[in-house]
Motif scaffolding. Structure first.
Motif, short mmCIF file in Angstrom:
data_model
loop_
_atom_site.label_atom_id
_atom_site.label_comp_id
_atom_site.label_asym_id
_atom_site.label_seq_id
_atom_site.Cartn_x
_atom_site.Cartn_y
_atom_site.Cartn_z
N VAL A 127 0.85 -1.20 0.00
CA VAL A 127 0.00 0.00 0.00
C VAL A 127 0.88 1.24 0.00
N ARG A 128 1.87 1.28 0.87
CA ARG A 128 2.77 2.44 0.97
C ARG A 128 3.55 2.63 -0.33
N THR A 129 4.03 1.54 -0.91
CA THR A 129 4.82 1.62 -2.14
C THR A 129 3.99 2.21 -3.27
N VAL A 130 2.77 1.72 -3.43
CA VAL A 130 1.92 2.22 -4.52
C VAL A 130 1.56 3.69 -4.30
N LEU A 131 1.23 4.04 -3.07
CA LEU A 131 0.90 5.43 -2.78
C LEU A 131 2.12 6.33 -2.97
N ARG A 132 3.30 5.84 -2.61
CA ARG A 132 4.52 6.63 -2.80
C ARG A 132 4.72 6.94 -4.29
N THR A 133 4.45 5.96 -5.14
CA THR A 133 4.57 6.17 -6.59
C THR A 133 3.64 7.29 -7.04
N LEU A 134 2.41 7.27 -6.56
CA LEU A 134 1.43 8.31 -6.89
C LEU A 134 1.91 9.67 -6.40
N LEU A 135 2.37 9.72 -5.16
CA LEU A 135 2.80 10.99 -4.59
C LEU A 135 4.04 11.54 -5.30
N GLU A 136 4.99 10.68 -5.60
CA GLU A 136 6.20 11.14 -6.29
C GLU A 136 5.87 11.71 -7.66
N ARG A 137 4.91 11.11 -8.34
CA ARG A 137 4.49 11.64 -9.64
C ARG A 137 3.90 13.04 -9.46
N GLY A 138 3.04 13.20 -8.45
CA GLY A 138 2.43 14.51 -8.21
C GLY A 138 3.43 15.54 -7.73
N GLN A 139 4.39 15.12 -6.93
CA GLN A 139 5.41 16.05 -6.44
C GLN A 139 6.33 16.49 -7.57
N ALA A 140 6.69 15.55 -8.46
CA ALA A 140 7.54 15.89 -9.60
C ALA A 140 6.84 16.87 -10.54
N ALA A 141 5.52 16.75 -10.64
CA ALA A 141 4.74 17.64 -11.51
C ALA A 141 4.39 18.96 -10.82
N GLY A 142 4.75 19.10 -9.54
CA GLY A 142 4.43 20.31 -8.81
C GLY A 142 2.97 20.40 -8.39
N GLU A 143 2.26 19.26 -8.40
CA GLU A 143 0.84 19.24 -8.03
C GLU A 143 0.63 19.03 -6.53
#
Length: 196
Positions: A127-143
């Protein structure tokens, strides 16, 4: 090669196991972990022997409920991470899915038993790994704000999934809280609150 009879028997056994887990989920959430195994069997429409055939002990049954709940959380996190829109919208979908499925969760953060097998610990990490992937994508995009963690989303989701007594229409209130949280996840310049 297995016979049609043995395949049907396995299918019936899996169906009975799922019925037991569904009944146990409902009863553990309403009556607590000490609910009688006979009551679970009755709710599932099976004999108590069937319950014990699938789950030799109460701890085995409770452990299966926790594991199944983490499977659902991984599924919801995966659907959110795979969402083709913004990561912010993916976070919203994860929180809404947790709200939608709140009656299906039997997890420690949701008031459930604290029983973990190695396989369940792995699902928890997933769960943490999948959510981290989502968050890293949003953080990289500045969202998304850069200090947002998977644990932040997990805690928020668990709080949303437990209706407050006397709160009225929980779905409406929780959806408003999701909207407020989503707006708070965007990058901002304000310093974090000092909660100590």
């Amino acid at each position: 090669m297995s016979s049609p009879t043995s395949r049907r028997t396995r299918k019936d056994a899996l169906h009975n196991r799922d019925r037991v887990l569904d009944a146990a989920t409902e009863l553990v959430r309403s009556d607590g972990e000490r609910v009688a195994m006979a009551k679970i069997a009755e709710r599932a429409g099976v004999g108590v022997g069937t319950v014990y055939r699938h789950f030799a002990t109460r701890e085995d049954l409770l452990g299966a409920l926790v594991h199944r709940s983490f499977d659902l959380a991984v599924e919801n996190a995966g659907a959110a991470a795979a969402h083709p829109g913004s990561a912010l919208e993916g976070v919203r979908l994860f929180l809404l899915a947790t709200l939608r499925d709140r009656e299906r969760f039997v997890l420690p953060l949701h008031g459930g038993p604290v029983i973990f097998t190695p396989a369940t610990r792995q699902r928890q990490a997933d769960v943490r790994t999948v959510l981290r992937t989502l968050l890293e994508r949003g953080q990289a995009a500045g969202e998304l704000r850069t200090d947002l963690t998977p644990e932040d989303l997990i805690v928020a989701a668990s709080l949303l999934s437990r209706a407050l007594p006397g709160a009225g229409n929980w779905d409406t209130l929780a959806c408003r809280q999701i909207d407020l949280m989503i707006n708070g996840l965007r990058p901002q310049r304000l310093p974090p609150a000092n909660c100590s």
